[in-house]
Design a protein around this motif. Structure first.
Motif, PDB file in Angstrom:
ATOM      1  N   ARG A 171       0.841  -1.199   0.000  1.00 25.11           N
ATOM      2  CA  ARG A 171       0.000   0.000   0.000  1.00 25.11           C
ATOM      3  C   ARG A 171       0.876   1.249   0.000  1.00 25.11           C
ATOM      4  O   ARG A 171       0.623   2.214  -0.727  1.00 25.11           O
ATOM      5  N   GLU A 174       2.584   1.609  -3.375  1.00 23.65           N
ATOM      6  CA  GLU A 174       1.629   2.138  -4.357  1.00 23.65           C
ATOM      7  C   GLU A 174       1.459   3.648  -4.191  1.00 23.65           C
ATOM      8  O   GLU A 174       1.530   4.406  -5.170  1.00 23.65           O
ATOM      9  N   ARG A 175       1.281   4.080  -2.954  1.00 20.62           N
ATOM     10  CA  ARG A 175       1.058   5.502  -2.686  1.00 20.62           C
ATOM     11  C   ARG A 175       2.253   6.356  -3.114  1.00 20.62           C
ATOM     12  O   ARG A 175       2.078   7.432  -3.692  1.00 20.62           O
ATOM     13  N   THR A 178       2.976   5.817  -7.427  1.00 19.04           N
ATOM     14  CA  THR A 178       1.951   6.176  -8.417  1.00 19.04           C
ATOM     15  C   THR A 178       2.135   7.571  -9.012  1.00 19.04           C
ATOM     16  O   THR A 178       1.963   7.750 -10.234  1.00 19.04           O
ATOM     17  N   TYR A 181       4.995   6.898 -11.707  1.00 17.56           N
ATOM     18  CA  TYR A 181       4.822   5.871 -12.732  1.00 17.56           C
ATOM     19  C   TYR A 181       3.404   5.802 -13.293  1.00 17.56           C
ATOM     20  O   TYR A 181       3.198   5.265 -14.383  1.00 17.56           O
ATOM     21  N   GLY A 182       2.445   6.279 -12.522  1.00 17.39           N
ATOM     22  CA  GLY A 182       1.050   6.159 -12.927  1.00 17.39           C
ATOM     23  C   GLY A 182       0.424   4.891 -12.381  1.00 17.39           C
ATOM     24  O   GLY A 182       1.105   3.887 -12.156  1.00 17.39           O
ATOM     25  N   ALA A 183      -0.880   4.927 -12.175  1.00 20.64           N
ATOM     26  CA  ALA A 183      -1.587   3.800 -11.570  1.00 20.64           C
ATOM     27  C   ALA A 183      -1.538   2.543 -12.421  1.00 20.64           C
ATOM     28  O   ALA A 183      -1.644   1.429 -11.899  1.00 20.64           O
ATOM     29  N   ASP A 184      -1.382   2.689 -13.730  1.00 23.16           N
ATOM     30  CA  ASP A 184      -1.380   1.537 -14.634  1.00 23.16           C
ATOM     31  C   ASP A 184       0.014   0.964 -14.865  1.00 23.16           C
ATOM     32  O   ASP A 184       0.184   0.054 -15.696  1.00 23.16           O
ATOM     33  N   CYS A 185       1.008   1.441 -14.170  1.00 24.22           N
ATOM     34  CA  CYS A 185       2.373   0.940 -14.357  1.00 24.22           C
ATOM     35  C   CYS A 185       2.447  -0.543 -13.992  1.00 24.22           C
ATOM     36  O   CYS A 185       1.942  -0.962 -12.949  1.00 24.22           O
ATOM     37  N   THR A 204      -0.760  -4.167 -11.667  1.00 24.49           N
ATOM     38  CA  THR A 204      -0.367  -2.767 -11.802  1.00 24.49           C
ATOM     39  C   THR A 204      -0.260  -2.165 -10.404  1.00 24.49           C
ATOM     40  O   THR A 204      -0.647  -2.793  -9.407  1.00 24.49           O
ATOM     41  N   LEU A 205       0.233  -0.949 -10.344  1.00 20.76           N
ATOM     42  CA  LEU A 205       0.327  -0.296  -9.037  1.00 20.76           C
ATOM     43  C   LEU A 205      -1.043  -0.171  -8.379  1.00 20.76           C
ATOM     44  O   LEU A 205      -1.139  -0.157  -7.146  1.00 20.76           O
ATOM     45  N   SER A 206      -2.094  -0.110  -9.174  1.00 25.68           N
ATOM     46  CA  SER A 206      -3.431   0.080  -8.609  1.00 25.68           C
ATOM     47  C   SER A 206      -4.064  -1.203  -8.081  1.00 25.68           C
ATOM     48  O   SER A 206      -4.962  -1.142  -7.235  1.00 25.68           O
TER      49      SER A 206
END
Length: 255
Positions: A171, A174-175, A178, A181-185, A204-206
Motif C-alpha cells: 500500500r 503504491e502511494r 503512483t 509511474y502512474g496507476a497503470d504501471c 499494476t500499481l493500482s
C-alpha cells in the motif's frame, strides 16, 4: 584456514556455481542461513561436516563458531542466499574476521532479481524504455534507509525498481510510486523465485496489493516495478546487433 562467503543463489540448488558447490563439498564446517537457503544446497557438505543453520543464531554466536573452526584449522563455508554483496550482512562479519586476523573470500552467486526476471521470462532493460535497474528495499523492521535513498528519488528516474523486503508495504509502495509511474504501471511480485513453490503475480500499481493479499503472501517475495515489465513489441532493437552500427568486433557497417 579460510572463511568462504558463498552465494547460494535464489534457492534452486542447480543455480549454485561450480565453485560454490566445490567449496561446500570441501569445507568441514558449513554455516548456512536456513530461512532462505534450502537444505538441498548444503546437502553436498562432506560426511561428518559440522553443518549449522544460523537462522536462530546471533552474529556473535556465528562468529564464535568461525573462531572455533579457525582454532582447529578448518575452512568454513558461510552460505548466504542470492549474492553475498546484496543484503548479505557480510560487512559486519568481515569486520570481525579482520579484527581476528581470519582470512576470507567471497564467492558470488545468482541474485534474486535475476531469478525473478527469469521467472517472468523477460529482460529488465528495454531499449529506449529502461536501461537501469535500481535495487532497493523497504525499511519495515530492518535497518533504516539512508536519508537520500527514498522510493521517490529512485522513482524520479522512471526506470525499473527491484524492491526487497516490501511485500507487507505494498500500500505504501503504491502511494509513493503512483505519482511517478502512474496507476497503470506494470508490477510483478515473484514469491520464492526458483523454488519449487515459486509464484508469479502480475498486476499494476493500482491492483497488485489486492492480488497479493488474495494469494496471502507475507514474506520472501521480490517486487519489480517499471514500464519495462509491460514492454510489448513497440520498442527498437538494440544497437548492439544493428548492421548499420559498426563496433570493434564488427568494424564495418553492413547494408
Amino acid at each position: 584456514m579460510t572463511v568462504y562467503f558463498i552465494g547460494a543463489g535464489p534457492g534452486d540448488p542447480e543455480l549454485l556455481t561450480l565453485k560454490a558447490a566445490r567449496l561446500i563439498a570441501a569445507c568441514p564446517v558449513c554455516l548456512y542461513a536456513g530461512s532462505l537457503v534450502p537444505e538441498e544446497v548444503v546437502a553436498g557438505a562432506p560426511a561428518g561436516a559440522r553443518v549449522m543453520d544460523t537462522a536462530p543464531m546471533t552474529l556473535d554466536e556465528t562468529h564464535a563458531e568461525i573462531k572455533a573452526a579457525h582454532a582447529r584449522g578448518e575452512d568454513v563455508a558461510r552460505v548466504h542466499s542470492g549474492d553475498p554483496s546484496l543484503y548479505g550482512a557480510i560487512a559486519e562479519q568481515i569486520r570481525r574476521l579482520k579484527a581476528d586476523g581470519i582470512a576470507y573470500e567471497i564467492v558470488p552467486g545468482v541474485p534474486a532479481y535475476t531469478a525473478a526476471a527469469a521467472a517472468l521470462g523477460q529482460e529488465l532493460t528495454i531499449p529506449e524504455l529502461a536501461q537501469s535497474i535500481v535495487l532497493t528495499r523497504m525499511s519495515m523492521k530492518s535497518t533504516s534507509m539512508p536519508a537520500g535513498e527514498t522510493l521517490e528519488n529512485f522513482a524520479a528516474t522512471g526506470t525499473t525498481l527491484a524492491i526487497h523486503l516490501g511485500i507487507r508495504a505494498l500500500r505504501d509502495i503504491e502511494r509513493r510510486l503512483t505519482p511517478f509511474y502512474g496507476a497503470d504501471c506494470p508490477v510483478a511480485v515473484v514469491y520464492r523465485a526458483s523454488w519449487p513453490d515459486q509464484l508469479v503475480i502480475r498486476g499494476t500499481l493500482s491492483d497488485i496489493h489486492a492480488k497479493v493479499r488474495a494469494a496471502k503472501l507475507t514474506r520472501t517475495a521480490l517486487i519489480l516495478v517499471g514500464p519495462a515489465l509491460g514492454a510489448g513489441q513497440g520498442f527498437p532493437d538494440s544497437a548492439l546487433y544493428d548492421p548499420a552500427q559498426p563496433h570493434v568486433l564488427r568494424p564495418k557497417a553492413r547494408a
